[in-house]
Design an enzyme around this catalytic site. Sequence first.
Site, short mmCIF file in Angstrom:
data_model
loop_
_atom_site.label_atom_id
_atom_site.label_comp_id
_atom_site.label_asym_id
_atom_site.label_seq_id
_atom_site.Cartn_x
_atom_site.Cartn_y
_atom_site.Cartn_z
N LYS A 217 1.14 3.15 5.44
CA LYS A 217 0.21 2.01 5.56
C LYS A 217 0.31 1.30 6.92
O LYS A 217 1.26 1.51 7.68
CB LYS A 217 0.50 1.03 4.41
CG LYS A 217 0.19 1.61 3.03
CD LYS A 217 0.35 0.55 1.95
CE LYS A 217 0.06 1.12 0.57
NZ LYS A 217 0.12 0.06 -0.48
N TYR B 31 -9.41 2.17 -3.65
CA TYR B 31 -8.77 1.17 -4.52
C TYR B 31 -9.72 0.61 -5.57
O TYR B 31 -9.47 -0.47 -6.10
CB TYR B 31 -8.20 0.04 -3.66
CG TYR B 31 -6.89 0.41 -2.99
CD1 TYR B 31 -5.77 0.77 -3.74
CD2 TYR B 31 -6.76 0.40 -1.61
CE1 TYR B 31 -4.57 1.10 -3.14
CE2 TYR B 31 -5.56 0.73 -0.99
CZ TYR B 31 -4.47 1.07 -1.77
OH TYR B 31 -3.27 1.40 -1.17
N ARG C 213 10.53 1.83 0.49
CA ARG C 213 10.16 0.41 0.45
C ARG C 213 11.35 -0.51 0.67
O ARG C 213 11.22 -1.57 1.30
CB ARG C 213 9.42 0.11 -0.84
CG ARG C 213 7.99 0.69 -0.79
CD ARG C 213 7.34 0.70 -2.13
NE ARG C 213 5.92 1.04 -2.07
CZ ARG C 213 5.23 1.50 -3.10
NH1 ARG C 213 5.83 1.68 -4.27
NH2 ARG C 213 3.96 1.77 -2.99
N ASN D 137 3.54 -2.91 1.79
CA ASN D 137 4.69 -2.18 1.25
C ASN D 137 4.83 -0.76 1.79
O ASN D 137 5.40 0.11 1.14
CB ASN D 137 4.69 -2.23 -0.28
CG ASN D 137 3.48 -1.55 -0.88
OD1 ASN D 137 2.61 -1.08 -0.16
ND2 ASN D 137 3.43 -1.48 -2.20
N HIS E 101 1.86 4.38 0.10
CA HIS E 101 1.20 4.58 -1.20
C HIS E 101 1.55 5.98 -1.67
O HIS E 101 1.64 6.91 -0.86
CB HIS E 101 -0.33 4.48 -1.06
CG HIS E 101 -1.06 5.03 -2.26
ND1 HIS E 101 -1.29 4.28 -3.38
CD2 HIS E 101 -1.53 6.27 -2.53
CE1 HIS E 101 -1.90 5.03 -4.29
NE2 HIS E 101 -2.05 6.25 -3.79
N GLU F 244 -7.35 11.74 -5.20
CA GLU F 244 -7.05 11.07 -3.93
C GLU F 244 -7.00 12.07 -2.77
O GLU F 244 -7.53 11.80 -1.68
CB GLU F 244 -5.73 10.30 -4.06
CG GLU F 244 -5.85 9.11 -5.00
CD GLU F 244 -4.53 8.40 -5.29
OE1 GLU F 244 -4.54 7.44 -6.08
OE2 GLU F 244 -3.49 8.79 -4.72
#
Length: 139
Positions: free
Chosen positions: A10, A50, A103, A113, A116, A127
């Site tokens: 991310k 999302y 994390r 965080n 994913h 996905e």
Amino acid sequence: MTEHTFSIIKPDATRRNLTGKVNAVIEDAGLRIVAQRRIKMSRAQAEKFYEVHSERPFFGELVDFMTSAPVVVQVLEGDNAVARYREVMGATNPAQAADGTIRKLFAESVGENSVHGSDSLENAQLEIAQFFSADDIVG
Ligand code: CMP
């Protein structure tokens, strides 16, 4: 059983130049990165990705965050890859993540965080298909 799961490194992690460090944890855990691309997610891509969270109060913040800087989308391969990667990532909230998890090592907050990972084999396939074609995956 050998599986594929979908991973995103991310914006909080790419911004801090942590792509290589995250990948080292993934590879040390025995998962193989069989496809990988650095992209700037569009709002449409993030909203679609999302969609299941669209009614949550944090949805707008989540889309803003995911489009705020580049991300690295990946396909990971390994034995029980979906569950294995969830172990390697640690709990969604880094304050609750176990030692040695991505994390715990790198994440800043429940929103920012660092990574994913798909929560089921079915979602992994959906996905992966949003970001990769079969030809992109080189096992
Ligand atoms: P991810 O696995 O990408 O899937 C949904 C994301 O929503 C989750 O990781 C978190 O980054 C984010 N999220 C979950 N709870 C919150 C929250 N309370 N505030 C902001 N973001 C959240």
